[in-house]
Structures are given as structure tokens and as C-alpha cells.
Design a protein around this motif. Structure first.
Motif, PDB file in Angstrom:
ATOM      1  N   ILE A  97       0.820  -1.215   0.000  1.00  0.00           N
ATOM      2  CA  ILE A  97       0.000   0.000   0.000  1.00  0.00           C
ATOM      3  C   ILE A  97       0.853   1.264   0.000  1.00  0.00           C
ATOM      4  CG2 ILE A  97      -1.989  -1.084   1.096  1.00  0.00           C
ATOM      5  CD1 ILE A  97      -1.102   0.088   3.758  1.00  0.00           C
ATOM      6  N   ALA A  98       2.144   1.149   0.299  1.00  0.00           N
ATOM      7  CA  ALA A  98       3.023   2.326   0.302  1.00  0.00           C
ATOM      8  C   ALA A  98       4.454   1.856   0.448  1.00  0.00           C
ATOM      9  CB  ALA A  98       2.651   3.287   1.431  1.00  0.00           C
ATOM     10  N   HIS A  99       5.381   2.785   0.191  1.00  0.00           N
ATOM     11  CA  HIS A  99       6.795   2.507   0.405  1.00  0.00           C
ATOM     12  C   HIS A  99       7.367   3.596   1.291  1.00  0.00           C
ATOM     13  CE1 HIS A  99      11.155   2.293  -0.403  1.00  0.00           C
ATOM     14  NE2 HIS A  99      10.930   1.001  -0.601  1.00  0.00           N
ATOM     15  N   GLY A 100       8.074   3.197   2.348  1.00  0.00           N
ATOM     16  CA  GLY A 100       8.633   4.170   3.281  1.00  0.00           C
ATOM     17  C   GLY A 100      10.096   3.920   3.539  1.00  0.00           C
ATOM     18  N   GLY A 101      10.608   4.548   4.582  1.00  0.00           N
ATOM     19  CA  GLY A 101      12.021   4.445   4.899  1.00  0.00           C
ATOM     20  C   GLY A 101      12.441   3.040   5.306  1.00  0.00           C
ATOM     21  N   MET A 102      11.480   2.231   5.764  1.00  0.00           N
ATOM     22  CA  MET A 102      11.781   0.867   6.180  1.00  0.00           C
ATOM     23  C   MET A 102      11.370  -0.153   5.126  1.00  0.00           C
ATOM     24  SD  MET A 102      13.122   1.490   9.082  1.00  0.00           S
ATOM     25  CE  MET A 102      13.227  -0.156   9.725  1.00  0.00           C
ATOM     26  N   GLY A 103      11.113   0.305   3.916  1.00  0.00           N
ATOM     27  CA  GLY A 103      10.727  -0.620   2.857  1.00  0.00           C
ATOM     28  C   GLY A 103       9.236  -0.550   2.585  1.00  0.00           C
ATOM     29  N   TRP A 104       8.739  -1.623   1.945  1.00  0.00           N
ATOM     30  CA  TRP A 104       7.331  -1.672   1.559  1.00  0.00           C
ATOM     31  C   TRP A 104       6.430  -1.931   2.762  1.00  0.00           C
ATOM     32  CZ3 TRP A 104       5.468  -0.135  -2.980  1.00  0.00           C
ATOM     33  CH2 TRP A 104       6.359  -0.024  -4.054  1.00  0.00           C
ATOM     34  N   ILE A 105       5.244  -1.331   2.697  1.00  0.00           N
ATOM     35  CA  ILE A 105       4.221  -1.511   3.730  1.00  0.00           C
ATOM     36  C   ILE A 105       3.084  -2.297   3.077  1.00  0.00           C
ATOM     37  CG2 ILE A 105       2.668  -0.336   5.331  1.00  0.00           C
ATOM     38  CD1 ILE A 105       4.571   2.096   5.126  1.00  0.00           C
ATOM     39  N   TYR A 106       2.582  -3.307   3.775  1.00  0.00           N
ATOM     40  CA  TYR A 106       1.646  -4.254   3.166  1.00  0.00           C
ATOM     41  C   TYR A 106       0.298  -4.254   3.890  1.00  0.00           C
ATOM     42  CZ  TYR A 106       6.084  -6.080   1.362  1.00  0.00           C
ATOM     43  OH  TYR A 106       7.313  -6.207   0.764  1.00  0.00           O
ATOM     44  N   LEU A 107      -0.725  -4.495   3.093  1.00  0.00           N
ATOM     45  CA  LEU A 107      -2.061  -4.759   3.629  1.00  0.00           C
ATOM     46  C   LEU A 107      -2.216  -6.262   3.754  1.00  0.00           C
ATOM     47  CD1 LEU A 107      -4.928  -3.598   4.346  1.00  0.00           C
ATOM     48  CD2 LEU A 107      -5.534  -4.102   1.969  1.00  0.00           C
ATOM     49  N   ALA A 108      -2.799  -6.703   4.867  1.00  0.00           N
ATOM     50  CA  ALA A 108      -2.968  -8.137   5.089  1.00  0.00           C
ATOM     51  C   ALA A 108      -4.272  -8.391   5.823  1.00  0.00           C
ATOM     52  CB  ALA A 108      -1.781  -8.701   5.884  1.00  0.00           C
ATOM     53  N   VAL A 109      -4.674  -9.661   5.811  1.00  0.00           N
ATOM     54  CA  VAL A 109      -5.859 -10.116   6.537  1.00  0.00           C
ATOM     55  C   VAL A 109      -5.394 -11.029   7.661  1.00  0.00           C
ATOM     56  CG1 VAL A 109      -7.991 -11.456   6.417  1.00  0.00           C
ATOM     57  CG2 VAL A 109      -7.354  -9.951   4.527  1.00  0.00           C
ATOM     58  N   ASP A 110      -5.872 -10.754   8.868  1.00  0.00           N
ATOM     59  CA  ASP A 110      -5.522 -11.570  10.034  1.00  0.00           C
ATOM     60  C   ASP A 110      -6.569 -12.666  10.168  1.00  0.00           C
ATOM     61  OD1 ASP A 110      -4.871 -12.677  12.434  1.00  0.00           O
ATOM     62  OD2 ASP A 110      -4.773 -10.793  13.548  1.00  0.00           O
ATOM     63  N   HIS A 111      -6.205 -13.893   9.738  1.00  0.00           N
ATOM     64  CA  HIS A 111      -7.164 -14.995   9.764  1.00  0.00           C
ATOM     65  C   HIS A 111      -7.416 -15.514  11.169  1.00  0.00           C
ATOM     66  CE1 HIS A 111      -7.666 -15.203   5.488  1.00  0.00           C
ATOM     67  NE2 HIS A 111      -6.374 -15.429   5.252  1.00  0.00           N
ATOM     68  N   ASN A 112      -6.597 -15.145  12.106  1.00  0.00           N
ATOM     69  CA  ASN A 112      -6.806 -15.611  13.484  1.00  0.00           C
ATOM     70  C   ASN A 112      -7.768 -14.731  14.270  1.00  0.00           C
ATOM     71  OD1 ASN A 112      -4.968 -17.553  12.859  1.00  0.00           O
ATOM     72  ND2 ASN A 112      -3.575 -17.148  14.568  1.00  0.00           N
ATOM     73  N   VAL A 113      -8.040 -13.517  13.778  1.00  0.00           N
ATOM     74  CA  VAL A 113      -8.922 -12.593  14.494  1.00  0.00           C
ATOM     75  C   VAL A 113      -9.987 -12.074  13.526  1.00  0.00           C
ATOM     76  CG1 VAL A 113      -9.077 -10.571  15.998  1.00  0.00           C
ATOM     77  CG2 VAL A 113      -6.959 -11.919  15.940  1.00  0.00           C
ATOM     78  N   SER A 114     -10.974 -12.895  13.239  1.00  0.00           N
ATOM     79  CA  SER A 114     -12.154 -12.506  12.463  1.00  0.00           C
ATOM     80  C   SER A 114     -11.816 -11.866  11.125  1.00  0.00           C
ATOM     81  CB  SER A 114     -13.031 -11.547  13.289  1.00  0.00           C
ATOM     82  OG  SER A 114     -13.450 -12.161  14.474  1.00  0.00           O
TER      83      SER A 114
END
Length: 797
Positions: free
Chosen positions: A151-168
Motif C-alpha cells: 500500500i506504500a513505500h517508506g524508509g523501512m521498505g514496503w508496507i503491506y495490507l494483510a488479513v488476520d485470519h486468526n482474528v475474524s
């Protein structure tokens, strides 16, 4: 013994009275479930999901139906599914938006974005030289986070969108963390993880987890996904690529408490910028905590060029460095900052270069302090900056919209009295008693009227000072001197400051000056010391020194009206000392700019504004007049109860020959003010005092205003004489003017006499004889009679 929350089986015994008190024991407060089945009635009627029996059922015998437990489970599941569906469907339902700054600003409601829409194609960035993402859609991290994409790139690299399958299947964000190459780096990383995990503030994105993963050298931080646009995105959607000032200030006022929370926990955010402030629904949240570090931490300090404080490489992260980023962020939202090689240039455009700063000079001063190259000169805390930002917002709304709000977050008391409100009227009292009076303001009356600094409630001497607040200055000096010698009061700053105030109230100016000098080394940078030094300079006639002191206070407290009022009065005293206070000093262009900057005349402030300079440190008469008008006007526009500023502005406008503008200012003194009648009487004198521009129209306007005043006003007789005298002088210089009106007609009357030389003389004679009856001194009574005899029209008897 079972735990209090342990559910009991079997009947609950009746409570047994306490044998010691005879009362019932404390009732059980454990949480329990109450069964609710909204579909029970439907099931009892047979209209349910299990179907009806048919003929085949009767032939073969009844098929066992659902048990009561199965019916209850089915109903419960239906209820849960409907509630969840409604909850998700109504996500982003429009509401009114949040009111901030005590209701001064309503931030717009921003519907949250679809998380899937936040995913971007990294190809263009990779082709431009950015490293490719290490995670791809469908990858699973830590066995529970399914990557949807970057979803974006910052000073620490790429930032990702994810789905947490363990919490709904909730949406989360994964961001890489700094790699730890040494044992010390790993220790620092562990400590930073610990305090990041403990951050709980509604204005800061939540941290859910830390993941060690081979695809990121430092692992991943898992954060709450906040669906909404960033402030940068909101700004770029505006027609001129800037946000309205009040909206931008409102957003920053929501951010500052979050920063203050971090600072109170001993950490700083480090990377505040519009990209990292997200608006979702009616909330404002800080995201991307990857740059958060402890105050004074060393090593890699992440930030963004153009926003990051210049000294951070030598001082490390501090509260002051965060304050700098707040100032830069606000500036980038409201003005188009110059850019070089894709990075904002250091510094701010001047008011000559930026129209917004010309209009809102207090906003410019606030940004100057927040982004001062010297961190010692910046705001000491996020809370302090928020207080001054609220004061600046009050001015912006008053200037732009004509809306006034009470000034609650202030460092001063209310104005103690007024100055300069009666001087013009006092001159007419000479008709009654023959005593000559000055129309100039004096330093002592200004000092007596100005507000005083509030006591810091955290100071060791605050309780003592509160108890002694009603004590006479002479008595409090002995009490405070004794208190200063007590060990528990040695650290108090308020006690010596109060001693100085008491000395000034008692006229002990020399002693106050000496004490301020002894305090300078320890408290010279304290705005209260600067304020008292300015007061002391006023009383000793050092108006240049007073100007410098009050200017320093204004630089420190740009949202406060008190230093603006003090500066305006000091400039007027300087004009008086130069003998030019009643002389026109401004050319046509500067006069127009001054009118525009009074904020109450409806004169537009355009790009061609002409000013003698924006600094207040000047003894140039033109600059003094310009700033006196502007500062009096600003205080008056912001707070209509500070009538001293209204009278001060009208005096300066009158000196420039802008009589109608001066009258219009005093006409806005509220009808419920005790100075309302004084203001109306003063406008009468203003209309007739400029002999060079006097006209019959102004004379008649003055007379009509006087007729509308209550007959109980004691100065009406002498005011009538002043109007009649001005009319007679004007008529003598315009001998044909009185021939147009028919004698005795309503159009030809001024008060109750003909607007002719004979009629005016008759009215003056009668008025002077009436005043002679009231005169307290025989010599002046005889003089008034002589004046009446001299002015009376010639007769044959």
C-alpha cells in the motif's frame, strides 16, 4: 473456595444477614449472561426453518422435530449473523463530523475507504529504482497474516495490507522494522518493541504484534489498518492544493494530544508529516510508528527531509524536534512551501511573499516559533503549542468570519480596567469647571488596565499566592519575603515574580528594576520576566525597552491578546513622546493597508498591500502608526469586550483623517457595555473635531447622535455647546450655506435652534448661561457669563 466469577450450579441460597451489622451481604456483582431469543414467538407458531409436516409424514409417523436447544442455537446464530451484517453494512455511515477546539471547528466526516482499494501496483516504483516487494499477494506471514499487496513505500521498505485470519479476518498493516546487527542494537530493538506495544491512545494507530520473519531483516510490526485518506491526500484534492486554515488547525489540534501522550511516556514520534496523519470517519489518527524512539535515543533516527528538525543529528530526538515537525506539517497544509529536488526548503515565506501570513500574522508568528532553528526557542510542550494554536484559531475565525469565541486557554487574567476611553470627553468638562485636561494616554493608566500573568498552579508557591491574592500589596511583600527563605519555596518562580508585581503596584519601580536584574540570569528567557520588564520599562518612560520586551512575549505567546494590546499602547506612547500622535503619517497605500488590517472595515487585503515593515521593533512614526492601528484592530476584532482597543484604534484612525472609519469602530461597542454611551458621545466629538473636513452633513449627524442619547447623560449640555460652536464656525466659513433652509422649518433646525448664525448664537448663549448655573467655581462662572454675553446675537435693546 471458588472464584467470584465462577458460575454456580443449582439453586442460589438466600443471602444470609451479616451477623455483625444485621444487614444483607454485598450482592454478587459477577458478569452473567441473559438468554434472549427474538425468534421464539415465530418458532412457537410453527413458522420456522424446519418446514411443515406433509401427508407422507402422517402416513409414516411423525419425524422427530428440533429440540428446544437446537431451536435456541438456530435463533442465536440468525441473530448474530444479522447483527454482524448490519454492523459491516453501516461501517462509514455518515455522521456530522467531530467538533474540536471547543466547538470552533467542525471537521468533515470522511467515509472510510475500501481496504482493497488501498493496494497499489509496485511496478512503476520498481522500474524507477525502488527495491521490489519481498512479500506477494497470497503470502502467509506467521501462519495467520495473508498478504493482499503493498500500500506504500517508506524508509523501512514496503508496507503491506494483510488479513488476520486468526482474528475474524480483520484488516491489518505489516511494516518492516530496522535490522539489529549487534547485541546492543538487538537490546535497543527489544526495548522499542516493549514501549510500542504499550502505546494506547485513541489518536494513535494500535500495535497488534511483532513478527520475526526471514523476509525482513528486522521482522515486521503488525498494526491496525486505518481506512481513510491522509492529510496529504486531502490537501492535494483542494483547488489550490492547500487546506482552509481552520480545518488544518483543527486536524493538528487533534494530533497534538497524541504527541503529548507520547512525550509524557518518554518517547517521540520523529516522523510527523501529512502522509502519516489519517482521517477516517470523524477520527484523526497517527499511523506508522516505525520511527518512534525514546527521547535522546541514538542510532538511526528516521524522519522526512523538509519536516525533520535540523539539529536532530546532534541532539537526538527530543520534544523540541517533534514540535518542529508539527510546525512544518501545519505550514505544508496551508501554504505552498517552496520545493527543491522534491524536498521542502527550510524556513517559511515572509508575509511579503505569502498573502495568508499577511492576513494572519499571529499564525505566522506561531509557525516561526514552532520551527525556530534554535530548539530552545520552540514551544516547550505539545500542550503549550495547542493552547497558543487555539488562540490563533480564535483570531482566524474572528478575522475571516466575524465569529468571536471566549479565550479560555490563556496565560493572563482578564483586562483589569480600561485606558483611553474618556479622554476626549474629559476635555469638554473644561466648559463646566475651567480645568484643562489632556487627551493623551499615560503609562500608569495603561499599566493599571493591562491583564497580569496567571499563576502557574504547579509552582511550589501557588497555594500561598492563592491564599494571599486578596491581600494588599504592602502586606503581601513581607509575607512573600519570608516565604522565599523557606527551603520548600526556594524553587518557586512565582513568588519572586509576585514580589516584583507588588513593588510595581506600590510605586517601588527602582526596587522592582533591581530585582528583575538579579532574576535575569535564571529567568531571563521566561515570558513572565519579559512581561514584567516591559511593565517596568513603561513606568520609567523607557518605551523603546518596553516595546522590545512585549515583542518578545508576543513571539513566545502568539495566540495571546495581552502582548498585542501592550504593544499597541506602547507604540501610541512612542508617538505621543515624538509629538506626532495627532498628525497624519501614512500615505494613501499604507493607509489602505492599515484599514484592511483592522479587520473591521471591510477593506480587502490584496496582494499589492503596502506596509512599512512587519517587525514591531521600530521607532519610525509611520511604522508605529501602522502597527498601532493593526494591533488595536486585531484585539478588538477578536474580543469585543476589550473596549480599550476600540478607542485606541479610533484615535489612530482619527489622526489619519479617517473619521468615518473611527466612528464606525466605536459604533460597534456593544449596547450592553458600560462604555456604550461614552463611545457614542466620543463619536459626536469626532464628527465635529476635524475642522478641515467639517461639513453640514457631519454636524447634523453629530446632532442626531446626541439627540438619541438618554437625557440623564450629564455631559449632554456641554456636548450641545460643542456641536453648536462647531456649526457656527463652519457657517462663518460658508456664509451662503444657511440660506438654503427656511428658518423655523425642521430642515433648518439644529437641535431646537435655526441653522443660521443668529439661531446658533442664540443657542450657544442659552447653553453657556445654563452651564454657568452649574459651574462649581465663581471665577469660571463669571467667565461663562462673559462668553455668553460675547456670543449673543446683536439686538437693539
Amino acid at each position: 473456595m471458588s472464584d467470584d466469577n465462577e458460575p454456580t450450579t443449582g439453586p442460589t441460597p438466600d443471602p444470609t444477614p451479616d451477623p455483625t451489622t444485621g444487614s444483607d451481604p454485598e450482592p454478587d456483582q459477577a458478569t452473567a449472561a441473559t438468554f434472549f431469543d427474538p425468534f421464539a414467538d415465530d418458532d412457537e407458531d410453527g413458522d420456522d426453518d424446519w418446514g411443515d409436516w406433509d401427508d407422507s409424514t402422517a402416513a409414516t409417523g411423525p419425524t422427530p422435530g428440533p429440540t428446544p436447544e437446537e431451536l435456541a442455537e438456530a435463533s442465536s446464530e440468525r441473530s448474530r449473523q444479522e447483527a454482524l451484517s448490519t454492523f459491516r453494512r453501516r461501517r462509514g455511515t455518515s455522521r456530522r463530523g467531530a467538533e474540536v477546539a471547543g466547538g470552533m471547528v467542525r471537521l468533515p466526516f470522511i467515509p472510510p475507504t475500501d481496504p482493497e482499494d488501498a493496494v497499489i501496483d509496485p511496478t512503476p516504483a520498481v522500474e524507477a529504482g525502488t527495491e521490489a516487494p519481498t512479500l506477494a499477494p497470497g503470502d502467509i506471514v506467521a501462519g495467520q497474516y495473508e498478504i493482499r499487496g503493498p500500500i506504500a513505500h517508506g524508509g523501512m521498505g514496503w508496507i503491506y495490507l494483510a488479513v488476520d485470519h486468526n482474528v475474524s479476518d480483520r484488516w491489518v498493516v505489516l511494516k518492516g522494522m530496522m535490522a539489529a546487527s549487534t547485541m546492543q542494537d538487538r537490546a535497543v530493538a527489544e526495548s522499542e518493541r516493549a514501549f510500542l506495544a504499550d502505546i494506547t491512545h485513541p489518536g494513535i494507530v494500535k500495535i497488534f504484534n511483532f513478527i520475526d520473519d526471514s523476509r525482513s531483516a528486522g521482522g515486521f510490526i503488525v498494526m491496525e489498518y486505518v481506512g481513510g485518506p491522509s492529510l496529504r491526500h486531502r490537501r492535494r484534492r483542494q483547488p489550490d492544493n492547500t487546506l482552509p486554515v481552520d480545518t488544518a488547525v483543527g486536524y493538528l489540534l487533534e494530533v497534538l494530544p497524541a504527541l503529548d501522550y507520547l512525550h509524557s511516556r518518554g518517547v517521540v514520534y520523529n516522523d510527523l508529516k501529512p502522509d502519516n496523519i489519517i482521517i477516517t470517519e470523524d477520527q484523526v489518527k497517527l499511523i506508522d510508528l516505525g520511527a518512534v524512539s525514546g527521547i535522546g535515543a541514538y542510532g538511526h533516527i528516521f524522519g522526512t527531509k523538509g519536516f525533520q528538525a535540523p539539529e536532530i543529528a546532534t541532539t537526538g530526538p527530543t520534544v523540541a524536534s517533534d514540535i518542529y515537525t508539527v510546525g512544518r506539517t501545519l505550514a505544508s497544509l496551508i501554504v505552498r512551501l517552496p520545493v527543491t529536488d522534491g524536498v521542502y526548503d527550510d524556513g517559511l515565506p515572509s508575509p511579503d511573499e505569502e498573502p495568508l501570513f499577511r492576513r494572519y500574522l499571529s499564525l505566522y508568528r506561531l509557525l516561526l516559533r514552532a520551527t525556530d532553528p534554535d530548539p530552545e526557542n520552540r514551544f516547550s510542550s505539545a500542550r503549550t503549542m495547542a493552547d497558543q494554536l487555539i488562540g490563533v484559531l480564535r483570531e482566524v475565525l474572528a478575522i475571516r468570519d466575524g465569529r468571536q469565541f471566549p479565550h479560555l486557554d490563556t496565560r493572563f487574567t482578564a483586562q483589569r480596567s480600561t485606558f483611553g476611553t474618556n479622554h476626549l470627553l474629559f476635555r469638554t468638562d473644561q466648559l463646566l469647571d475651567g480645568i484643562e485636561r489632556s487627551v493623551e494616554i499615560t503609562a500608569p493608566e495603561v499599566v493599571a488596565a493591562l491583564p497580569i500573568p496567571l499563576t502557574d498552579p504547579s509552582d511550589p508557591g501557588a497555594a500561598l499566592l492563592s491564599a494571599a491574592s486578596l491581600t494588599e500589596p504592602g502586606e503581601i511583600l513581607d509575607t512573600l519575603e519570608a516565604a522565599r527563605r523557606q527551603p520548600d519555596m526556594a524553587a518557586s518562580r512565582e513568588i519572586p515574580l509576585t514580589v516584583v508585581r507588588a513593588q510595581l503596584d506600590l510605586g517601588m519601580t527602582t526596587e522592582a528594576e533591581e530585582m528583575l536584574r538579579t532574576m535575569a540570569e535564571d529567568m531571563g528567557r521566561d515570558w513572565r520576566h519579559q512581561w514584567l520588564s516591559g511593565i517596568c520599562a513603561l513606568l520609567t518612560g523607557d518605551f523603546v525597552g518596553a516595546q522590545a520586551n512585549f515583542n518578545t512575549v508576543l513571539n513566545i505567546l502568539p495566540g495571546e491578546p495581552a502582548p498585542k494590546l501592550a504593544l499597541a499602547a506602547t507604540d501610541e506612547l512612542l508617538l505621543q513622546s515624538q509629538g506626532v500622535n495627532t498628525v497624519g503619517l501614512l500615505d494613501a497605500d499604507v493607509r489602505r493597508s492599515a484599514l484592511a488590517l483592522t479587520y473591521s472595515q471591510g477593506v480587502p487585503l490584496d496582494d499589492s498591500v503596502t506596509v512599512p515593515g512587519w517587525t514591531h521593533l521600530s521607532q519610525d512614526p509611520v511604522a508605529l502608526r501602522f502597527h498601532a492601528i493593526r494591533l488595536y484592530g486585531l484585539v478588538w476584532a477578536t474580543n469585543p469586550t476589550t473596549v480599550s482597543s476600540a478607542f485606541g484604534m479610533s484615535r489612530q484612525l482619527q489622526a489619519e483623517g479617517l473619521v468615518d472609519a473611527a466612528v464606525a469602530v466605536l459604533d460597534k461597542v456593544p449596547a450592553n457595555s458600560r462604555h456604550h454611551e461614552t463611545a457614542r458621545l466620543t463619536t459626536v466629538l469626532m464628527l465635529i473635531s476635524d475642522a478641515g473636513n467639517l461639513s453640514e452633513s457631519r454636524i447634523r449627524r453629530a446632532a442626531r447622535r446626541l439627540d438619541l442619547l438618554p437625557t440623564t447623560e450629564p455631559r449632554i449640555p456641554q456636548m450641545r455647546i460643542a456641536v453648536l460652536s462647531a456649526a457656527l464656525d463652519w457657517l462663518r466659513s460658508h456664509p451662503d450655506a444657511g440660506d438654503d433652509a427656511e428658518a423655523g422649518s425642521a430642515a433648518g433646525l439644529l437641535f431646537d435652534v435655526d441653522f443660521t448664525e443668529r439661531g446658533l448664537r442664540t443657542g450657544l448663549e442659552r447653553g453657556l448661561r445654563e452651564l454657568a448655573h452649574q459651574a462649581p467655581f465663581a471665577r469660571h462662572r463669571h467667565r461663562l457669563v462673559d462668553m455668553a454675553n460675547h456670543i449673543r446675537p446683536r439686538t437693539w435693546f
